[in-house]
Design an enzyme around this catalytic site. Structure first.
Site, PDB file in Angstrom:
ATOM      1  N   ASP A 128       0.868  -1.161   0.000  1.00 28.52           N
ATOM      2  CA  ASP A 128       0.000   0.000   0.000  1.00 28.52           C
ATOM      3  C   ASP A 128       0.918   1.227   0.000  1.00 28.52           C
ATOM      4  O   ASP A 128       2.128   1.112   0.235  1.00 28.52           O
ATOM      5  CB  ASP A 128      -0.877  -0.047   1.255  1.00 28.52           C
ATOM      6  CG  ASP A 128      -1.699   1.207   1.433  1.00 28.52           C
ATOM      7  OD1 ASP A 128      -2.289   1.684   0.452  1.00 28.52           O
ATOM      8  OD2 ASP A 128      -1.751   1.710   2.579  1.00 28.52           O
ATOM      9  N   ASP A 130      -0.289   5.124   0.942  1.00 31.22           N
ATOM     10  CA  ASP A 130      -0.566   6.103   1.990  1.00 31.22           C
ATOM     11  C   ASP A 130      -0.490   5.463   3.368  1.00 31.22           C
ATOM     12  O   ASP A 130      -1.106   4.412   3.617  1.00 31.22           O
ATOM     13  CB  ASP A 130      -1.938   6.728   1.780  1.00 31.22           C
ATOM     14  CG  ASP A 130      -1.998   7.596   0.540  1.00 31.22           C
ATOM     15  OD1 ASP A 130      -2.876   8.473   0.468  1.00 31.22           O
ATOM     16  OD2 ASP A 130      -1.149   7.419  -0.364  1.00 31.22           O
TER      17      ASP A 130
END
Length: 334
Positions: A128, A130
């Site tokens: 991922d 953020d």
């Protein structure tokens, strides 16, 4: 962590494998703040090893120590745990934590990883972005330009806990960006986002071995692209913010183009990229922090929850509570 902090990649000793066909790698590490704590932790870890070994004798485990070199802020030990039958890694982790519960070590960390992942000839890393690859939530940084950062942050937090549908929440949050000039994207990319500590080291630990590194994000490709190019990532995917031009110049519309990159898409990209690089999903490590990473971690051979929300911690194979991504390299034998 510097590259010299690690030994060569962990390999399973032949004699150990022959005696114990089912094996897992245990890493016990202690995050430290100064040299005095490091020395104290070394003594504590030595005592912990003895306690853990005695506790595991109840399940007929054999141990072989594989220590790592001490680094600037931590001390760690690695052990192969062998059994005649396959052991559930989460059950083994629980047993270890129970065995060490009497130790006065609030920073003591334990990770258990199956040898099936550790000994793979080739692996893939997917992350991922953020709050994982980078420290920030990009949409919150963009919303700050509209004076809506706190409002958007509250929605983001609820979505990451799994309380809101991610796609619907993203559309709602993007609406707060409508009318912002295109220049805010460059400002955020250059001035408002930063790589998570250890991110570069983790990426390089894969790239130095010729293994692919990919990222998939519920954020925005306009901010991600320069980061991905700087890190020389193999693949990246994210949402695309729509823009339009008027007499005042180009600005954000508050909408995304096409389908939202959400929970299902993340798992889909893992499967697609693993197939593209001819790597079994069993040999993929996925790292995320929120509920929209659940499917991605489930699709991977090794799912890592990184400073994560409770829903992801419960589902992950490994939980990293300290904000250093290169700890993922440590606990997977790199």
């Amino acid at each position: 962590m510097s590259e010299s902090s690690f030994h060569a990649p962990v390999s399973l000793p032949e004699e150990f494998s022959a005696a114990c066909p089912a094996t897992t790698l245990v890493t016990i590490y202690h995050v430290l703040s100064d040299e005095k704590q490091r020395r104290a932790a070394q003594e504590q870890l030595d005592a912990a090893v003895e306690i853990v070994t005695k506790s595991l004798s109840a399940v007929s485990c054999n141990w072989q120590e594989h220590p790592t070199a001490p680094h600037e802020h931590w001390v760690a030990h690695r052990f192969w745990v062998g059994t005649t039958e396959k052991v559930n890694t989460k059950e083994l982790l629980t047993l270890l934590e129970t065995a060490l519960s009497g130790q006065q070590a609030s920073n003591l960390r334990i990770a258990v990883v199956s040898s099936e992942h550790i000994t793979a000839e080739r692996r893939m890393l997917i992350m991922d972005v953020d709050s994982t690859l980078i420290n920030e939530e990009v949409i919150e940084q963009l919303a700050a330009h509209a004076g809506k950062e706190a409002e958007v942050a509250a929605v983001t937090e609820a979505a990451m806990r799994g309380e809101l549908d991610f796609e619907e929440s993203l559309h709602a949050r993007c609406l707060t960006l409508a009318g912002l000039p295109l220049g805010v994207i460059e400002d955020v990319q250059q001035n408002r986002v930063s790589l998570t500590p250890g991110a570069t080291e983790l990426v390089r630990s894969y790239q130095d071995r010729g293994w692919p590194v990919c990222v998939v994000s519920g954020g925005f490709v306009q901010v991600l692209k320069p980061i991905a190019e700087a890190l020389e990532l193999d693949r990246y995917e994210a949402n695309v913010l729509e823009t339009e031009r008027d007499r005042n110049g180009e600005q954000l519309t508050g909408r995304v183009i096409g389908d939202v990159v959400g929970r299902a898409t993340k798992a889909k990209m893992l499967q697609q990229w693993a197939e593209e690089f001819n790597i079994s999903p069993t040999h993929v490590m996925a790292i995320g922090d929120g509920a929209n990473d659940l499917d991605m971690l489930a699709a991977a051979g090794l799912g890592v929850a990184f400073c994560a929300k409770p829903a992801l911690k419960e589902a992950a194979d490994v939980v990293l509570r300290d904000r250093r991504l290169d700890l993922a390299a440590l606990v997977t034998g790199l």
